[in-house]
Design a protein around this motif. Structure first.
Motif, PDB file in Angstrom:
ATOM      1  N   PHE A   1       0.841  -1.189   0.000  1.00  0.00           N
ATOM      2  CA  PHE A   1       0.000   0.000   0.000  1.00  0.00           C
ATOM      3  C   PHE A   1       0.884   1.250   0.000  1.00  0.00           C
ATOM      4  O   PHE A   1       1.900   1.294   0.689  1.00  0.00           O
ATOM      5  CB  PHE A   1      -0.903   0.039   1.238  1.00  0.00           C
ATOM      6  N   LYS A   2       0.466   2.262  -0.751  1.00  0.00           N
ATOM      7  CA  LYS A   2       1.114   3.567  -0.750  1.00  0.00           C
ATOM      8  C   LYS A   2       0.093   4.630  -0.372  1.00  0.00           C
ATOM      9  O   LYS A   2      -1.072   4.552  -0.749  1.00  0.00           O
ATOM     10  CB  LYS A   2       1.706   3.870  -2.127  1.00  0.00           C
ATOM     11  N   ASP A   3       0.552   5.645   0.381  1.00  0.00           N
ATOM     12  CA  ASP A   3      -0.342   6.689   0.916  1.00  0.00           C
ATOM     13  C   ASP A   3      -1.487   6.051   1.697  1.00  0.00           C
ATOM     14  O   ASP A   3      -2.663   6.382   1.496  1.00  0.00           O
ATOM     15  CB  ASP A   3      -0.889   7.583  -0.197  1.00  0.00           C
ATOM     16  N   LEU A   4      -1.136   5.165   2.600  1.00  0.00           N
ATOM     17  CA  LEU A   4      -2.122   4.416   3.371  1.00  0.00           C
ATOM     18  C   LEU A   4      -3.015   5.372   4.154  1.00  0.00           C
ATOM     19  O   LEU A   4      -2.535   6.266   4.856  1.00  0.00           O
ATOM     20  CB  LEU A   4      -1.409   3.465   4.322  1.00  0.00           C
ATOM     21  N   GLN A   5      -4.329   5.196   4.042  1.00  0.00           N
ATOM     22  CA  GLN A   5      -5.283   6.022   4.772  1.00  0.00           C
ATOM     23  C   GLN A   5      -5.483   5.450   6.177  1.00  0.00           C
ATOM     24  O   GLN A   5      -5.842   4.284   6.341  1.00  0.00           O
ATOM     25  CB  GLN A   5      -6.622   6.078   4.040  1.00  0.00           C
ATOM     26  N   LEU A   6      -5.259   6.307   7.178  1.00  0.00           N
ATOM     27  CA  LEU A   6      -5.372   5.893   8.573  1.00  0.00           C
ATOM     28  C   LEU A   6      -6.080   6.970   9.370  1.00  0.00           C
ATOM     29  O   LEU A   6      -6.168   8.125   8.960  1.00  0.00           O
ATOM     30  CB  LEU A   6      -3.988   5.655   9.196  1.00  0.00           C
ATOM     31  N   GLN A   7      -6.573   6.576  10.550  1.00  0.00           N
ATOM     32  CA  GLN A   7      -7.031   7.538  11.536  1.00  0.00           C
ATOM     33  C   GLN A   7      -5.926   7.717  12.565  1.00  0.00           C
ATOM     34  O   GLN A   7      -5.439   6.748  13.136  1.00  0.00           O
ATOM     35  CB  GLN A   7      -8.319   7.080  12.217  1.00  0.00           C
ATOM     36  N   ALA A   8      -5.546   8.969  12.795  1.00  0.00           N
ATOM     37  CA  ALA A   8      -4.458   9.275  13.723  1.00  0.00           C
ATOM     38  C   ALA A   8      -4.996  10.076  14.894  1.00  0.00           C
ATOM     39  O   ALA A   8      -5.951  10.858  14.750  1.00  0.00           O
ATOM     40  CB  ALA A   8      -3.360  10.056  13.014  1.00  0.00           C
ATOM     41  N   ALA A   9      -4.391   9.884  16.054  1.00  0.00           N
ATOM     42  CA  ALA A   9      -4.776  10.627  17.247  1.00  0.00           C
ATOM     43  C   ALA A   9      -4.340  12.083  17.102  1.00  0.00           C
ATOM     44  O   ALA A   9      -3.226  12.378  16.685  1.00  0.00           O
ATOM     45  CB  ALA A   9      -4.148  10.005  18.480  1.00  0.00           C
ATOM     46  N   THR A  10      -5.244  13.012  17.438  1.00  0.00           N
ATOM     47  CA  THR A  10      -4.962  14.439  17.305  1.00  0.00           C
ATOM     48  C   THR A  10      -4.548  15.085  18.618  1.00  0.00           C
ATOM     49  O   THR A  10      -3.971  16.178  18.602  1.00  0.00           O
ATOM     50  CB  THR A  10      -6.206  15.175  16.781  1.00  0.00           C
ATOM     51  N   GLY A  11      -4.874  14.461  19.750  1.00  0.00           N
ATOM     52  CA  GLY A  11      -4.651  15.107  21.037  1.00  0.00           C
ATOM     53  C   GLY A  11      -5.733  16.095  21.406  1.00  0.00           C
ATOM     54  O   GLY A  11      -5.685  16.707  22.470  1.00  0.00           O
ATOM     55  N   ASN A  12      -6.744  16.255  20.547  1.00  0.00           N
ATOM     56  CA  ASN A  12      -7.857  17.163  20.790  1.00  0.00           C
ATOM     57  C   ASN A  12      -9.019  16.362  21.361  1.00  0.00           C
ATOM     58  O   ASN A  12      -9.499  15.411  20.741  1.00  0.00           O
ATOM     59  CB  ASN A  12      -8.270  17.840  19.469  1.00  0.00           C
ATOM     60  N   VAL A  13      -9.482  16.747  22.544  1.00  0.00           N
ATOM     61  CA  VAL A  13     -10.553  15.988  23.194  1.00  0.00           C
ATOM     62  C   VAL A  13     -11.830  16.029  22.367  1.00  0.00           C
ATOM     63  O   VAL A  13     -12.566  15.044  22.276  1.00  0.00           O
ATOM     64  CB  VAL A  13     -10.799  16.538  24.620  1.00  0.00           C
ATOM     65  N   ILE A  14     -12.112  17.163  21.744  1.00  0.00           N
ATOM     66  CA  ILE A  14     -13.345  17.299  20.958  1.00  0.00           C
ATOM     67  C   ILE A  14     -13.278  16.448  19.696  1.00  0.00           C
ATOM     68  O   ILE A  14     -14.232  15.781  19.320  1.00  0.00           O
ATOM     69  CB  ILE A  14     -13.575  18.781  20.605  1.00  0.00           C
ATOM     70  N   ASP A  15     -12.133  16.465  19.013  1.00  0.00           N
ATOM     71  CA  ASP A  15     -11.923  15.671  17.800  1.00  0.00           C
ATOM     72  C   ASP A  15     -10.710  14.775  18.014  1.00  0.00           C
ATOM     73  O   ASP A  15      -9.594  15.120  17.635  1.00  0.00           O
ATOM     74  CB  ASP A  15     -11.687  16.578  16.587  1.00  0.00           C
ATOM     75  N   PRO A  16     -10.897  13.603  18.634  1.00  0.00           N
ATOM     76  CA  PRO A  16      -9.741  12.778  19.011  1.00  0.00           C
ATOM     77  C   PRO A  16      -9.030  12.133  17.834  1.00  0.00           C
ATOM     78  O   PRO A  16      -7.875  11.743  17.962  1.00  0.00           O
ATOM     79  CB  PRO A  16     -10.355  11.722  19.930  1.00  0.00           C
ATOM     80  N   ASN A  17      -9.682  11.997  16.672  1.00  0.00           N
ATOM     81  CA  ASN A  17      -9.084  11.314  15.530  1.00  0.00           C
ATOM     82  C   ASN A  17      -9.255  12.144  14.265  1.00  0.00           C
ATOM     83  O   ASN A  17     -10.221  12.898  14.127  1.00  0.00           O
ATOM     84  CB  ASN A  17      -9.713   9.931  15.323  1.00  0.00           C
ATOM     85  N   ALA A  18      -8.310  11.964  13.329  1.00  0.00           N
ATOM     86  CA  ALA A  18      -8.375  12.637  12.035  1.00  0.00           C
ATOM     87  C   ALA A  18      -7.879  11.681  10.962  1.00  0.00           C
ATOM     88  O   ALA A  18      -7.019  10.834  11.211  1.00  0.00           O
ATOM     89  CB  ALA A  18      -7.529  13.911  12.041  1.00  0.00           C
ATOM     90  N   ASN A  19      -8.430  11.801   9.755  1.00  0.00           N
ATOM     91  CA  ASN A  19      -8.011  10.978   8.624  1.00  0.00           C
ATOM     92  C   ASN A  19      -6.739  11.559   8.009  1.00  0.00           C
ATOM     93  O   ASN A  19      -6.692  12.750   7.683  1.00  0.00           O
ATOM     94  CB  ASN A  19      -9.108  10.918   7.563  1.00  0.00           C
ATOM     95  N   ILE A  20      -5.715  10.723   7.816  1.00  0.00           N
ATOM     96  CA  ILE A  20      -4.450  11.165   7.250  1.00  0.00           C
ATOM     97  C   ILE A  20      -3.957  10.116   6.268  1.00  0.00           C
ATOM     98  O   ILE A  20      -4.495   9.017   6.180  1.00  0.00           O
ATOM     99  CB  ILE A  20      -3.379  11.398   8.337  1.00  0.00           C
ATOM    100  N   ASN A  21      -2.904  10.470   5.531  1.00  0.00           N
ATOM    101  CA  ASN A  21      -2.171   9.521   4.688  1.00  0.00           C
ATOM    102  C   ASN A  21      -0.845   9.196   5.358  1.00  0.00           C
ATOM    103  O   ASN A  21      -0.050  10.100   5.643  1.00  0.00           O
ATOM    104  CB  ASN A  21      -1.904  10.090   3.301  1.00  0.00           C
ATOM    105  N   ALA A  22      -0.634   7.928   5.645  1.00  0.00           N
ATOM    106  CA  ALA A  22       0.649   7.486   6.170  1.00  0.00           C
ATOM    107  C   ALA A  22       1.573   7.193   4.994  1.00  0.00           C
ATOM    108  O   ALA A  22       1.271   7.504   3.839  1.00  0.00           O
ATOM    109  CB  ALA A  22       0.470   6.256   7.055  1.00  0.00           C
ATOM    110  N   GLY A  23       2.707   6.561   5.238  1.00  0.00           N
ATOM    111  CA  GLY A  23       3.641   6.253   4.163  1.00  0.00           C
ATOM    112  C   GLY A  23       3.227   5.013   3.409  1.00  0.00           C
ATOM    113  O   GLY A  23       2.287   5.019   2.619  1.00  0.00           O
ATOM    114  N   ALA A  24       3.926   3.921   3.632  1.00  0.00           N
ATOM    115  CA  ALA A  24       3.661   2.671   2.917  1.00  0.00           C
ATOM    116  C   ALA A  24       3.427   1.548   3.920  1.00  0.00           C
ATOM    117  O   ALA A  24       3.846   1.614   5.076  1.00  0.00           O
ATOM    118  CB  ALA A  24       4.817   2.315   1.992  1.00  0.00           C
ATOM    119  N   GLN A  25       2.746   0.506   3.458  1.00  0.00           N
ATOM    120  CA  GLN A  25       2.516  -0.684   4.278  1.00  0.00           C
ATOM    121  C   GLN A  25       2.668  -1.914   3.382  1.00  0.00           C
ATOM    122  O   GLN A  25       2.138  -1.939   2.269  1.00  0.00           O
ATOM    123  CB  GLN A  25       1.120  -0.659   4.896  1.00  0.00           C
TER     124      GLN A  25
END
Length: 346
Positions: free
Chosen positions: A300-324
């Motif tokens: 996989f390239k530009d793997l789509q993941l949910q990452a922790a934001t540290g924001n209590v209101i919005d704890p997760n955000a959609n991002i592109n990781a590297g490769a898997q």
């Protein structure tokens, strides 16, 4: 074959979180979703030296999400967010199968072409209540007091509210599960006389700043090919090899409550993958056992993941990781031990 479908839903809610007629913590939400799709597919007769299938697929989806809060306390008094998204798919796909070696071998050549366009808008604003006086912070913890914005000049109000000292309808009150200073209740309170304008200049650290707006489009034209080779050396065993590429569409993180000011953080890109498979399936022990065996490797390239934001209101955000890289083997066997007992290992 022709298949057309429509689905949609609409939801409207309004909740008053407290039972006091003089304490508003009203929350409203409107969500509306519509999806329409149609697919037309043509298939050749089976059993010949050449078999084929071809078709087109079209889909259109719209999502509209509006949320708002009216809170009669010293935090942000009024908040409103509006997010909408429109997605249009145009897809053509086809597969051609060539049978040869007296139907002992076959090769499939297939592909899917997709032309997708997304449009989005996300924005919001906040207003703070304007008070005629200075609220007393006695009885509040440090974190509660730190969230206050004190505006004591009634002339700064953009929207004016009726005020009746006898009713105290617009007095500051605190959350029921927190401390209510006694001198905020009744005639000793600091009455609300209006609300501020949205602050579109504040970039961070404001309780009343605007959010966004983020508006833009996302387009992608992708072709996903596939090649499959099948070979049957005898009636009991079949071998196959497969290579394919595919993608998962990118877009916008419209589920966030706190809207990002950076469009690059608001959007995420396509995810792409490439797969190799090699396997066999068939019968053993004069048909008393059946097996399947597959070796696979997917990158996989530009793997789509949910990452922790540290924001209590919005704890997760959609991002592109590297490769898997995922690789491994799958194996299963079914064995008929008796007429009434079958064993399976996988």
């Amino acid at each position: 074959d022709w298949l057309t479908a429509y689905s949609g839903f609409m939801r409207d809610t309004s909740e008053e979180n407290f039972d006091s007629p003089y304490y508003e913590n009203n929350q409203i939400r409107h969500i509306e979703f519509d999806q329409w799709s149609t697919e037309l597919r043509f298939t050749s007769p089976t059993g010949g030296a050449i078999e084929w299938m071809a078709g087109v697929f079209i889909q259109d989806t719209t999502l509209d999400n509006v949320t708002g809060n009216l809170r009669a306390n010293v935090r942000r008094g009024i908040r409103m967010n509006n997010v909408w998204e429109d997605v249009r798919w145009k897809t053509a796909f086809s597969t051609v199968t060539f049978n040869f070696m007296d139907d002992k071998a076959a090769i499939d050549l297939g592909g899917r072409y997709a032309d997708i366009a997304k449009d989005t808008f996300a924005g919001g604003y906040g207003r703070q209540w304007v008070v005629n006086g200075t609220p007393d912070l006695t009885g509040l913890s440090g974190s509660q007091a730190a969230s206050l914005i004190q505006i004591t000049d009634p002339s700064t109000a953009d929207i004016y509210l009726p005020y009746n000292p006898a009713l105290g309808l617009y007095y500051f009150r605190w959350n029921a599960n927190q401390v209510t200073p006694s001198n905020w209740i009744g005639s000793a309170g600091a009455p609300v006389v209006g609300a501020t304008k949205p602050d579109f200049s504040c970039l961070s650290g404001c309780l009343v700043n605007s959010q966004g707006p983020q508006q833009g489009d996302f387009g992608s034209k992708e072709f996903d090919p596939q090649v499959v080779l099948r070979y049957r050396p005898n009636d009991n065993h079949s071998l196959f090899a497969r290579w394919a590429q595919s993608f998962k569409l990118g877009g916008f993180d419209t589920g966030q409550t706190t809207i990002s000011r950076d469009f690059n953080e608001f959007a995420f890109n396509n995810e792409n993958s490439e797969t190799f498979e090699l396997g066999s399936k068939g019968k053993l022990l004069d048909g008393q056992a059946r097996y399947e065996l597959t070796f696979f490797r997917t990158e996989f390239k530009d793997l789509q993941l949910q990452a922790a934001t540290g924001n209590v209101i919005d704890p997760n955000a959609n991002i592109n990781a590297g490769a898997q890289l995922v690789k491994g083997v799958e194996f299963s066997i079914d064995y008929a031990a008796t007429d009434r007992l079958t064993l399976n290992v996988a």
